[in-house]
Design a protein around this motif. Sequence first.
Motif, mmCIF file in Angstrom:
data_model
loop_
_atom_site.group_PDB
_atom_site.id
_atom_site.type_symbol
_atom_site.label_atom_id
_atom_site.label_comp_id
_atom_site.label_asym_id
_atom_site.label_seq_id
_atom_site.Cartn_x
_atom_site.Cartn_y
_atom_site.Cartn_z
ATOM 1 N N ARG A 12 1.149 0.641 -5.534
ATOM 2 C CA ARG A 12 0.013 0.740 -6.521
ATOM 3 C C ARG A 12 -0.883 0.572 -6.513
ATOM 4 N NH1 ARG A 12 3.719 -3.526 -10.260
ATOM 5 N NH2 ARG A 12 5.730 -2.462 -9.761
ATOM 6 N N SER A 13 -1.944 -0.553 -6.377
ATOM 7 C CA SER A 13 -4.002 -0.563 -5.539
ATOM 8 C C SER A 13 -3.945 -0.379 -5.186
ATOM 9 C CB SER A 13 -4.396 -1.445 -6.629
ATOM 10 O OG SER A 13 -4.087 -2.494 -6.194
ATOM 11 N N VAL A 14 -3.380 -0.488 -4.141
ATOM 12 C CA VAL A 14 -3.504 -0.634 -2.449
ATOM 13 C C VAL A 14 -3.646 0.776 -1.215
ATOM 14 C CG1 VAL A 14 -3.187 -2.041 0.008
ATOM 15 C CG2 VAL A 14 -2.944 -2.875 -2.479
ATOM 16 N N THR A 15 -4.135 0.974 -1.526
ATOM 17 C CA THR A 15 -4.272 2.287 -0.532
ATOM 18 C C THR A 15 -3.778 1.733 1.185
ATOM 19 O OG1 THR A 15 -4.542 3.810 -1.952
ATOM 20 C CG2 THR A 15 -5.138 4.402 0.628
ATOM 21 N N VAL A 16 -2.520 2.065 2.031
ATOM 22 C CA VAL A 16 -2.328 2.128 2.735
ATOM 23 C C VAL A 16 -3.021 3.158 3.682
ATOM 24 C CG1 VAL A 16 -1.297 1.802 5.192
ATOM 25 C CG2 VAL A 16 -1.114 0.327 2.931
ATOM 26 N N ARG A 98 -11.144 -5.097 9.238
ATOM 27 C CA ARG A 98 -11.184 -3.822 10.313
ATOM 28 C C ARG A 98 -10.329 -2.784 9.577
ATOM 29 N NH1 ARG A 98 -13.691 -3.209 12.635
ATOM 30 N NH2 ARG A 98 -12.690 -1.612 13.646
ATOM 31 N N GLY A 99 -9.815 -2.561 8.297
ATOM 32 C CA GLY A 99 -9.355 -2.129 7.787
ATOM 33 C C GLY A 99 -8.192 -1.696 7.535
ATOM 34 N N THR A 100 -6.891 -2.952 7.791
ATOM 35 C CA THR A 100 -5.897 -3.336 8.400
ATOM 36 C C THR A 100 -5.323 -3.560 6.655
ATOM 37 O OG1 THR A 100 -5.839 -2.795 10.471
ATOM 38 C CG2 THR A 100 -3.975 -4.172 9.267
ATOM 39 N N VAL A 101 -4.464 -3.356 6.150
ATOM 40 C CA VAL A 101 -3.729 -3.659 4.852
ATOM 41 C C VAL A 101 -2.950 -5.073 5.235
ATOM 42 C CG1 VAL A 101 -2.724 -4.021 2.534
ATOM 43 C CG2 VAL A 101 -3.716 -1.992 3.464
#
Length: 359
Positions: A12-16, A98-101
């Motif tokens: 969806r709108s989340v990029t891992v 930290r850029g982690t989802v």
Amino acid sequence: MSAALFEPYALRSVTVPNRIWMAPMCQYSAEPTGPGAGVAGDWHFAHYAARAAGGTGLILLEATAVAPEGRISPYDLGLWNDTQTEALRRITGFLKERGTVPGIQIAHAGRKASTDRPWLGGAPVGPEEHGWQPSAPSPVAFADGHPVPHELTVEEIHEITGQFAAAAERALAAGFQVVEIHGAHGYLIGEFLSPHSNRRTDSYGGSFENRTRFALEVVDAVRAVWPAELPLLFRVSATDWLDDGGWTADETVALARLLKEHGVDLLDVSTGGNAAGVRIPVGPGYQVPFAARIKAETDLPVAAVGLITDPVQAEKILADDEADAVLLGRKLLRDPYWARRAARELGGEVPTPDQYHRA
């Protein structure tokens, strides 16, 4: 060619940022009673922060109970009050830095609830040790020495469905970007799915349609309150590993198609946990074929889990199109920086904290 492990993945709108994800693993480290019951503390923060600093793309926090009696042990995390919600914001905030989802698994333990911490044997505990009577689809004990659970009424089933939805709302308030519904390992939703544990004769038992009813109602209730732009995951045990009378891989494929229709974005594919004493052929990547079959036969993306320990092994799973991501469990307990080591080995890249550059 760049390693598939280090390619971003959009849900969806989340990029891992990569395909190295942390599987939910209970820490059994919350207070069992009082105002701190189910509340994340310093251990939880340090544990998850280390894996984020190590470059893990998505961290799914441990099975977090939607109600006090839904905990696996009295020491589990919960999401049934505001104190618990507020404590989790500290963790989600750091993971995002930290850029982690940040993701969380919401769960109800069903007949496998009210047990001790595993390093103390994991046996059932009673009221004198902060325990309670578990509940389940049917009054069938999990194993010898386990209590016969209370058989849920239809009204109680509907109440638990609402508890899942309320926990999802709290997860959003706590800052999570991904929520996963725990339907695996013989906990409550998995108990409804399998004829091994579900002996009901009403609309929640018997046929495949009836046995999957509770799972789909929970998905619908969560999807109704979880924002449309955020992903919803579902963890399933693809088989009970029983020769007869259990949940099967064929049924998992059929369920995957239904979950897709009901708004699930990815299936987290595990196995087992619902039948005691079964023989499971454990070995490197032993559960990957189940994920690969679902990916090949449905339109639902999958993540593979189960003794995935080596970067080359993990890369091959993705390169062979057997899964869309890999979930590491015990390996990440042993090595919080596994993603960083894998990047060095495969020529990938994960962000390095500024504080570590001189190393």
